[in-house]
Design an enzyme around this catalytic site. Structure first.
Site: not given
Ligand code: SDX
Length: 429
Positions: A267, A308, A364
Site C-alpha cells: 500500500h 492496482h 507510487d
Molecule cells: C496504493 O487501493 C488503492 O487505492 C491504493 C492506492 C491509494 O491511493 O490508496 O492507490 C495506493 O497502494 C498503490 C499500490 C502500491 N503497491 C504497489 O505498487 C505494490 C506492488 N503492486 C502489488 O502488489 C499489487 O498490484 C497490488 C497490491 C497493488 C494490487 O494487488 P491485487 O489487486 O490484489 O492483485 P493481485 O495481487 O491479485 O495480482 C494479480 C496478478 C498476480 O499474478 P497471478 O497470480 O495472476 O499470476 O498480478 C500479479 C500478481 O502476482 N501482480 C504483480 C504485481 N502486482 C500484481 N506482478 C508483478 N509486479 C506487480 N507489481
C-alpha cells in the site's frame, strides 16, 4: 431494459427468489432468506479482501479503473492538480464543495493555527531510537494525540469533529518533520505561520541555522503531490479508518490504524519499496534480468509501484507525477534512478506478463524519485503519503458516521474448524 431485480433459483430446493438490484448491487442480507430448511442460517457471500464487495455508499471519490479516471467530488484530478492547492482540495474532499474566498481563508487560518504539537509529544518522539522508522513514530504520535484531546471521543458532535480535523491536518506535517529531525539529531524546527502548508513543512524539515528560503518550484511540486494523494475511495487504509472508526473510537486512534495500514509495502509503503528496488537493480542494463526474476517468481518478487486493485490502466496520478518530475529535476538535478524507472516501464508495458495482468505504473512508481531528489530520506516516503491522505481518511470517517446504513463493522466467516470436542487433561495427551 427489464426490472431492476435478480431472480435466483436455489437448485438445492428448487425455490426461486427475486432480489432488488440497486446501484449495480444486491444487498448481501437479502441472500439470508435463501435456506435449505428452518435450521439453515441462510446464504452469505464469501469475498476475501473484499475484491467484489461494496462496503459503503460514498460521494467523495470516483475512480474508473479501466479508463484511468479519478475525480474528487466530481472534479477531475488533472484540473485540481493544475489549478488547486492541497488545502483547498482537502476542504473540497471534506465539505463536498469548493470553498468561497471567505471559507478558504478561514479554513487555511484554522489549519495554520493548529500546527503546533504539545511539548509532551516531543518526549514520545524522543523515546524512539535514532534509526526508528518514521511511520512507526507517526503511528505512535498520532495515537498519543488522542490522550491530549479527550473531547474527541464525542464523535457524533460535528463541531468537536471539526476541531479534530483542523488538528490532524495541521499536525501531521509537524510530527513528520519532528520525526525526521529526531533521526538526524537536529533540533526541532517549529512551525512558521507566515508560510504555506507545504512551505512550512519544508522549513520544519530542512531549516538549519538562519532563515530557511522556500523554493517555490519544490513548494508547488509538494503541494501537487499532496493533492494527488488526498483520497482514493475504499483503499486498504481508508477501510481501516472506516472499520476502526465504526466502533466510535476517537479520530486520532482511527487515524493511527489507517497509518498502520498505509505502512505496508503493498500500500503506501510501496513508494519506499520502489526506491529500494531501483537501488537494488542498480543500472539500466540489469532491468531485463529483474523483469525475468519478477515473472518467474510466481508473484513473490513484484515490480513495486506497478499494478492496482482498481486501475487496469495507467494510474492518472502517475501520469501527472511523471510529467512533474522534469520541473523538479530542473531545480534539484536529475535523479539518476529515473533512467532505470523509465526502462522498467518501457519493458513492462510491452511484456505479455504485465500486459495480460493489466499492470501499469501506479501513484507510487515515480513519486519516490521526486521525494528523493527533494532530499527526503527514503523511509520518510510513506509518511509523505500519510500527510495528505489524512484529509481523505477524515472525510471517509465523517461520511461513515453520518451514514444511516452504517454501524459497527463486524464481518461473518466461513468456519471450517473442528466440531465440538471435549478437553483432554495434560496427563492423558
Ligand atoms: C496504493 O487501493 C488503492 O487505492 C491504493 C492506492 C491509494 O491511493 O490508496 O492507490 C495506493 O497502494 C498503490 C499500490 C502500491 N503497491 C504497489 O505498487 C505494490 C506492488 N503492486 C502489488 O502488489 C499489487 O498490484 C497490488 C497490491 C497493488 C494490487 O494487488 P491485487 O489487486 O490484489 O492483485 P493481485 O495481487 O491479485 O495480482 C494479480 C496478478 C498476480 O499474478 P497471478 O497470480 O495472476 O499470476 O498480478 C500479479 C500478481 O502476482 N501482480 C504483480 C504485481 N502486482 C500484481 N506482478 C508483478 N509486479 C506487480 N507489481
Amino acid at each position: 431494459m427489464g426490472k431492476d431485480t435478480l431472480t435466483i433459483t436455489d437448485n438445492r430446493t428448487g425455490k426461486t427468489y427475486e432480489l432488488p438490484v440497486e446501484h449495480g448491487t444486491i444487498k448481501a442480507l437479502d441472500l439470508r432468506q435463501i435456506k435449505t430448511g428452518p435450521e439453515d442460517f441462510g446464504l452469505m457471500t464469501y469475498d476475501p479482501a473484499y475484491t467484489n464487495t461494496a462496503s459503503c455508499k460514498s460521494r467523495i471519490t470516483f475512480i474508473d479503473g479501466d479508463k484511468g479516471i479519478l475525480n474528487y467530488r466530481g472534479y477531475p484530478i488533472e484540473q485540481l492538480a493544475e489549478q488547486s492547492t492541497h488545502l483547498e482540495t482537502a476542504y473540497l474532499i471534506l465539505n463536498g464543495e469548493l470553498p468561497s474566498k471567505q471559507q478558504h481563508d478561514e479554513w487555511v487560518f484554522n489549519i495554520t493555527h493548529h500546527t503546533m504539537i504539545h511539548e509532551n509529544i516531543k518526549d514520545v518522539l524522543d523515546g524512539f531510537r535514532y534509526d526508528a522508522h518514521p511511520m512507526g513514530m507517526m503511528l505512535a504520535a498520532v495515537g498519543a494525540l488522542s490522550t491530549f484531546y479527550p473531547e474527541a471521543k464525542q464523535v457524533r458532535d460535528k463541531a468537536v469533529r471539526r476541531d479534530q480535523v483542523f488538528r490532524l491536518i495541521a499536525k501531521m506535517p509537524t510530527i513528520a518533520a519532528f520525526a525526521y529531525r529526531h533521526a538526524m539529531g537536529l533540533p526541532y524546527a517549529y512551525p512558521d505561520n507566515d508560510l504555506s502548508y507545504c512551505g512550512n513543512f519544508l522549513q520544519m524539515m530542512f531549516k538549519t541555522a538562519g532563515r530557511y528560503k522556500v523554493d517555490p518550484v519544490l513548494e508547488r511540486a509538494l503541494d501537487v503531490l499532496f493533492i494527488l494523494h488526498a483520497d482514493h475511495e475504499q483503499n486498504c487504509s481508508t477501510s481501516a479508518m472506516r472499520g476502526v472508526g465504526s466502533s466510535e473510537t476517537d479520530p486520532y486512534s482511527a487515524t493511527a490504524a489507517a497509518i498502520a495500514a498505509l505502512y505496508g509495502p503493498l500500500h503506501g509503503g510501496a513508494n519506499e519499496a520502489v526506491l529500494r528496488m531501483l537501488d537494488e537493480i542498480g543500472s539500466k542494463d540489469k532491468v531485463p534480468a529483474f523483469i525475468k526474476e519478477c515473472k518467474e517468481s510466481g508473484g513473490d518478487v513484484r515490480l513495486m509501484g506497478f499494478g492496482h486493485r482498481v486501475y487496469k490502466n495507467y494510474d492518472p496520478r502517475a501520469k501527472i507525477i511523471k510529467k512533474m518530475a522534469d520541473q523538479v529535476f530542473e531545480v534539484t538535478g536529475r535523479n539518476p534512478l529515473l533512467d532505470i524507472a523509465l526502462e522498467l516501464e518501457r519493458i513492462a508495458l510491452s511484456d505479455e506478463y504485465f500486459v495480460k495482468r493489466k499492470l501499469y505504473p501506479n501513484v507510487d512508481f515515480y513519486s519516490g524519485l521526486i521525494y528523493q531528489a527533494m532530499k527526503f530520506p527514503v523511509d520518510l516516503f510513506p509518511v509523505l503519503f500519510a500527510i495528505p491522505r489524512v484529509a481523505g481518511w477524515l472525510a471517509q470517517w465523517e461520511e461513515m458516521l453520518e451514514d444511516k446504513d452504517q454501524k459497527i463493522a463486524r464481518p461473518r466467516q466461513v468456519y471450517l474448524g473442528h466440531d465440538r470436542r471435549d478437553y483432554v487433561p495434560l496427563e492423558s495427551r
